[in-house]
Design a protein around this motif. Structure first.
Motif, short mmCIF file in Angstrom:
data_model
loop_
_atom_site.label_atom_id
_atom_site.label_comp_id
_atom_site.label_asym_id
_atom_site.label_seq_id
_atom_site.Cartn_x
_atom_site.Cartn_y
_atom_site.Cartn_z
N SER A 28 41.39 40.61 48.08
CA SER A 28 40.32 41.00 47.17
C SER A 28 40.02 42.49 47.26
CB SER A 28 39.04 40.20 47.46
OG SER A 28 38.38 40.68 48.63
N LEU A 75 39.02 39.12 42.65
CA LEU A 75 39.42 37.72 42.75
C LEU A 75 38.32 36.79 42.27
CD1 LEU A 75 41.21 37.10 46.18
CD2 LEU A 75 42.24 37.56 43.96
N GLY A 101 34.76 40.21 44.19
CA GLY A 101 35.14 38.96 43.54
C GLY A 101 33.95 38.12 43.18
N TYR A 160 39.82 38.82 36.33
CA TYR A 160 39.88 38.43 37.74
C TYR A 160 41.18 37.67 37.99
CZ TYR A 160 34.92 39.58 38.24
OH TYR A 160 33.72 40.23 38.27
#
Length: 287
Positions: free
Chosen positions: A124, A129, A155, A175
């Protein structure tokens, strides 16, 4: 739980090799004790490795208990380590495969290996993410876990109970999805395909989500080493997904099995991977 978190914080100050040695001691002791988890591990290894002798499987199971305890002791790194220390503890091999897909939807296919949470936090730092998590019954613990997963602001996470729509929306918004597809979630939305030669209930979520979002699928796994971990990111699967969900699930399991065979003691053997059975088959785990 607060006392336990405090203990984990203290452990996070220990060097990796020291924590590893502590894990060897505790894990070896736990492995020697009769338990339901040990029974599950014995059943799984007997099914997956029928050509191994009982003594070989017992040695592997002991190593696995050690790896699991080491992973638990290392959660302090996930929760409290700085960015710089995290990067030293979790190196990345194959990052170029991810960077080559800039501008495309990507699913990072992460099976259940020890080190998977540390790997998710580490990657990440390279790309935003989205991931799916299971809500904890204890509200304080649930809030703590959420905060620690999101502590770098790199994330977002959604509860499994929210379904896949928020996750798919985030994937389309840029993402990258960190997705764990290899546990037994029952018969619903699953097909039975081989895993280590045993028919295993396997969800088709990876194939479906990749099809809906036109995402590239990159298999990955963390490899535990003497001084830390290496997150291995493999090239994107070619010609995946297809319009055959059974063929896709079969291919996914074959990829995960190949990864597991490179480091058998680091794959999760203590959950009932073969719990759901095709009609007419008996439960493997009943005593």
């Amino acid at each position: 739980m607060r006392l336990l978190v405090g203990l984990v914080w203290l452990l996070s100050w220990l060097p990796f090799r020291v924590l590893s040695a502590l894990g060897w001691v505790i894990g070896s002791l736990i492995a020697a004790l009769p338990s339901s988890r040990r029974h599950i591990g014995e059943v799984n290894l007997r099914l997956a490795l029928p050509d191994w002798t009982p003594a070989q499987r017992q040695r592997l199971l002991r190593r696995h208990f050690v790896a699991m305890v080491q992973m638990l002791l290392e959660y302090g790194y996930c929760w409290f380590a700085s960015r710089e220390r995290l990067k030293r503890l979790m190196r990345i091999e194959g990052l170029e495969h991810l960077r080559a897909l800039d501008g495309r939807n990507v699913i990072l296919m992460m099976p259940h290996f020890t080190g998977l949470d540390l790997a998710g936090l580490r990657v990440s730092l390279e790309t935003p993410l989205v991931s799916i998590y299971s809500v904890q019954k204890d509200p304080w613990l649930d809030a703590f876990f959420r905060a620690k997963r999101l502590r770098f602001g790199t994330g977002i996470i959604f509860a499994r109970q929210q379904g896949t729509r928020p996750t798919l929306r985030a994937l389309k918004d840029g993402y990258r999805l960190y997705y764990l597809p290899d546990q037994d979630f029952g018969h619903r939305d699953s097909v039975f395909v081989p895993f280590f030669g045993v028919p295993a209930a396997t969800i088709g979520g990876l194939s479906r989500m990749a099809a809906v979002t036109k995402a590239a699928v990159l298999p990955c796994y963390p490899r535990r080493e003497a001084d830390g971990y290496t997150l291995v990111i493999e090239p994107a699967l070619e010609n995946f997904p297809t319009d055959d969900i059974v063929a896709d699930a079969t291919r996914m399991n074959a990829v995960i099995e190949a990864q597991a065979r490179r480091q058998l003691h680091q794959y999760f053997w203590l959950h009932k991977r073969f719990k759901s059975r095709p009609p007419g088959e008996a439960d493997f785990y009943s005593r």
